[in-house]
Enzyme design. Structure first.
Site, PDB file in Angstrom:
ATOM      1  N   HIS A  76       0.839  -1.202   0.000  1.00 14.86           N
ATOM      2  CA  HIS A  76       0.000   0.000   0.000  1.00 14.86           C
ATOM      3  C   HIS A  76       0.867   1.242   0.000  1.00 14.86           C
ATOM      4  O   HIS A  76       1.968   1.262   0.562  1.00 14.86           O
ATOM      5  CB  HIS A  76      -1.002   0.007   1.160  1.00 14.86           C
ATOM      6  N   ASP A  78       0.107   4.401   1.177  1.00 18.05           N
ATOM      7  CA  ASP A  78      -0.042   5.386   2.252  1.00 18.05           C
ATOM      8  C   ASP A  78       0.712   4.971   3.505  1.00 18.05           C
ATOM      9  O   ASP A  78       1.131   3.820   3.655  1.00 18.05           O
ATOM     10  CB  ASP A  78      -1.515   5.617   2.569  1.00 18.05           C
ATOM     11  N   ASP A 115       6.405   0.988   7.019  1.00 17.50           N
ATOM     12  CA  ASP A 115       5.105   0.310   6.911  1.00 17.50           C
ATOM     13  C   ASP A 115       4.246   1.138   5.957  1.00 17.50           C
ATOM     14  O   ASP A 115       3.764   2.200   6.318  1.00 17.50           O
ATOM     15  CB  ASP A 115       4.459   0.225   8.295  1.00 17.50           C
ATOM     16  N   GLU A 145      -4.880   2.341   2.845  1.00 19.59           N
ATOM     17  CA  GLU A 145      -4.945   1.122   3.650  1.00 19.59           C
ATOM     18  C   GLU A 145      -5.054   1.443   5.130  1.00 19.59           C
ATOM     19  O   GLU A 145      -5.807   0.801   5.867  1.00 19.59           O
ATOM     20  CB  GLU A 145      -3.708   0.251   3.385  1.00 19.59           C
ATOM     21  N   GLU A 146      -4.304   2.445   5.579  1.00 17.32           N
ATOM     22  CA  GLU A 146      -4.193   2.699   7.009  1.00 17.32           C
ATOM     23  C   GLU A 146      -5.445   3.323   7.617  1.00 17.32           C
ATOM     24  O   GLU A 146      -5.698   3.154   8.811  1.00 17.32           O
ATOM     25  CB  GLU A 146      -2.985   3.610   7.287  1.00 17.32           C
ATOM     26  N   ASP A 169       3.396  -6.632   3.552  1.00 17.96           N
ATOM     27  CA  ASP A 169       3.059  -5.753   4.682  1.00 17.96           C
ATOM     28  C   ASP A 169       3.292  -6.398   6.040  1.00 17.96           C
ATOM     29  O   ASP A 169       2.799  -5.902   7.048  1.00 17.96           O
ATOM     30  CB  ASP A 169       1.592  -5.315   4.555  1.00 17.96           C
ATOM     31  N   HIS A 457       3.311   2.802  13.360  1.00 14.54           N
ATOM     32  CA  HIS A 457       2.215   3.694  13.767  1.00 14.54           C
ATOM     33  C   HIS A 457       2.623   4.600  14.921  1.00 14.54           C
ATOM     34  O   HIS A 457       1.763   5.167  15.589  1.00 14.54           O
ATOM     35  CB  HIS A 457       0.940   2.916  14.139  1.00 14.54           C
TER      36      HIS A 457
END
Length: 486
Positions: A76, A78, A115, A145-146, A169, A457
């Site tokens: 992904h 983003d 990530d 995605e996030e 991922d 994150h």
């Protein structure tokens, strides 16, 4: 940043250096997408942009491998935008300041975007290569995605030609993922009646900070503190004792990130200020003891604030604090089938107040639908008791493990041949897009691999350089072992 392009494998890290210059929080991938599309066209590669924003780029097989099963490499575009409170950074405009610290690549005060940036860069490096053997290749780069898996939800049937999909991922070298949790977002809203603030009371800002935070799937089992829960706990315990009147409560920024900071604006009688500070000091010491292993850096800071004109009524304040304090959080149940893996969890990710209304955003994850439904029922019951409204949205399915997966066996055997040890076959509690891909492509054989990424994150996110090399070596070796079409 100049050091990144010199790391091995160079083709991958050179791409990572490029993407760090493109702001790409969820919903802001357009500039990077346009750059990749133009680059692909310049390389005379077929590139398709789906209506939802996903990119599909095709590269023919290298000579002699035309008859191999076509493979999709998926990532992904983003990243999660998280920064330290003292860091000045606009994720929609500013580049990521990546740097090398020993065997790790980190970012200065923000999330790094490894990530899933490393996975994306491995796919782009494969497309650019002229000396890597592979069969027919497709690269699928999804958007958003996030924050909602919009790209995965929007993937259309029939557009992909691949029979095998390798998701990039995962975040632990030596582990092969063949299943993941599903999830659903929960939003509780509570109307908060207000009244005029007393002019003779002092106004303060109470900040809880210093927590590690992290990924609400990958890190949820580590017992880290949730800033929203910890601040609500203190206010619930002390508000009546000290006559605290609450003005505002804000905490967390994303429903899928464990909140590291929360703050409350409050008023208190002049005679109670010293008792408030004493209670704060005692509570901070208590938390440092409770979280001595998992989150020892927690701290509470009380500072003077501009005088408040309105405060919550006592009933509204009690409703909000009781709801926050009673709301479950963290691991709800560990899996019976997969040892050491969380089955069901809940993250109280964001608390915000605006226009006399509090909103609490949570993310429920579970490997099984019944576990997800159980927690949703708990939240519904709490909302009903508190007089709040609740809405569920964005539900996405889990990825059911398939022990007979041929590509999983290829990756497992290849890893063992290269590193002379057994990889760990895992189911991850985080949400991978594979579960959503199974709807338009039910027959596609899928597996997920990746390098070691710590603390995704959160601003502490970092990726291990050695494992990026190992992941790359494994990926190339797997591509050489993809079997011929039946």
């Amino acid at each position: 940043m100049s050091n990144l392009s010199q790391l091995a494998p160079q083709p991958l890290w050179q791409w990572f250096e490029k993407i760090c210059s493109f702001p790409r929080p969820s919903g802001h991938e357009a500039a990077l997408s346009q750059f990749i599309q133009q680059w692909a066209k310049d390389k005379q590669l077929e590139v398709i942009e789906e209506n939802v924003g996903n990119l599909i780029i095709r590269k023919p097989a290298t000579p002699g491998m035309e008859n191999r099963k076509p493979v999709v490499i998926q990532a992904h575009m983003d990243m999660v935008p998280q920064k330290n409170a003292d860091k000045v950074h606009d994720f929609t405009k500013d580049p990521i300041e990546a740097w090398v610290d020993g065997d790790w690549v980190k970012a200065r005060g923000t999330t790094l975007g490894a990530d899933n940036g490393i996975g994306m860069c491995s796919a782009l490096a494969l497309l650019e290569s002229t000396d890597i053997a592979h069969g027919p290749l497709e690269v699928l780069l999804t958007v958003d995605e996030e924050s909602g898996m919009t790209g995965a939800f929007g993937l259309q049937p029939g557009v992909l030609h691949g029979e095998i999909l390798i998701n990039t991922d995962s975040e632990q070298e030596g582990e092969i993922y063949m299943g993941c949790a599903g999830g659903v977002d929960a939003a509780m809203t509570l109307h908060l009646a207000t009244t005029a603030a007393d002019a003779d009371r002092q106004t303060f800002q109470l900040m809880l900070s210093g927590l590690k935070g992290g990924h609400s799937g990958v890190n949820i089992h580590l017992g880290r503190g949730n800033a929203n829960k910890l601040l609500a706990r203190f206010l619930f315990e002390q508000s009546e004792k000290l006559g605290i009147q609450l003005v505002d409560f804000q905490g967390g920024t994303l429903r899928n990130a464990i909140p590291r900071e929360a703050e409350a604006k409050l008023t208190i009688a002049n005679t109670q200020v010293s008792l408030l500070q004493q209670a704060i000091n005692e509570y901070a010491a208590l938390l440092r003891n409770e979280f001595a292993v998992a989150d020892a850096g927690v701290k509470l800071t009380l500072t003077e604030a501009p005088a408040a004109t309105e405060v919550m009524t006592q009933d509204a304040q009690q409703q909000l604090l009781a709801l926050l304090n009673a709301c479950p959080n963290g691991v709800i149940r560990m899996s019976d089938e997969v040892e050491g893996v969380t089955e069901t969890s809940l993250n109280v990710g964001v608390v915000s107040m605006k226009d006399n209304q509090a909103t609490i955003l949570c993310l429920v994850r579970s490997l099984i639908d019944s576990g997800r439904d159980y927690v949703c029922g708990q939240l519904s019951a709490l909302a009903k008791l508190a007089g709040a409204e609740i809405k569920f949205s964005g539900a996405y399915p889990g990825w059911k493990p398939d022990n007979t997966s041929p590509v999983m066996a290829i990756v497992r055997d290849t890893y063992q041949d290269i590193y002379h040890k057994e990889p760990v076959i895992m189911v991850i509690h985080a949400g991978l897009e594979c579960g959503l891909f199974k709807k338009p492509y039910p027959e596609m054989d899928m597996v997920s691999i990746g390098p070691t990424i710590r603390f995704p994150h959160s601003p502490d996110e970092m990726v291990n350089i050695t494992t990026v090399g190992q992941y790359w070596q494994l990926l190339l070796a797997v591509l050489q072992r993809i079997p011929s079409k039946d």
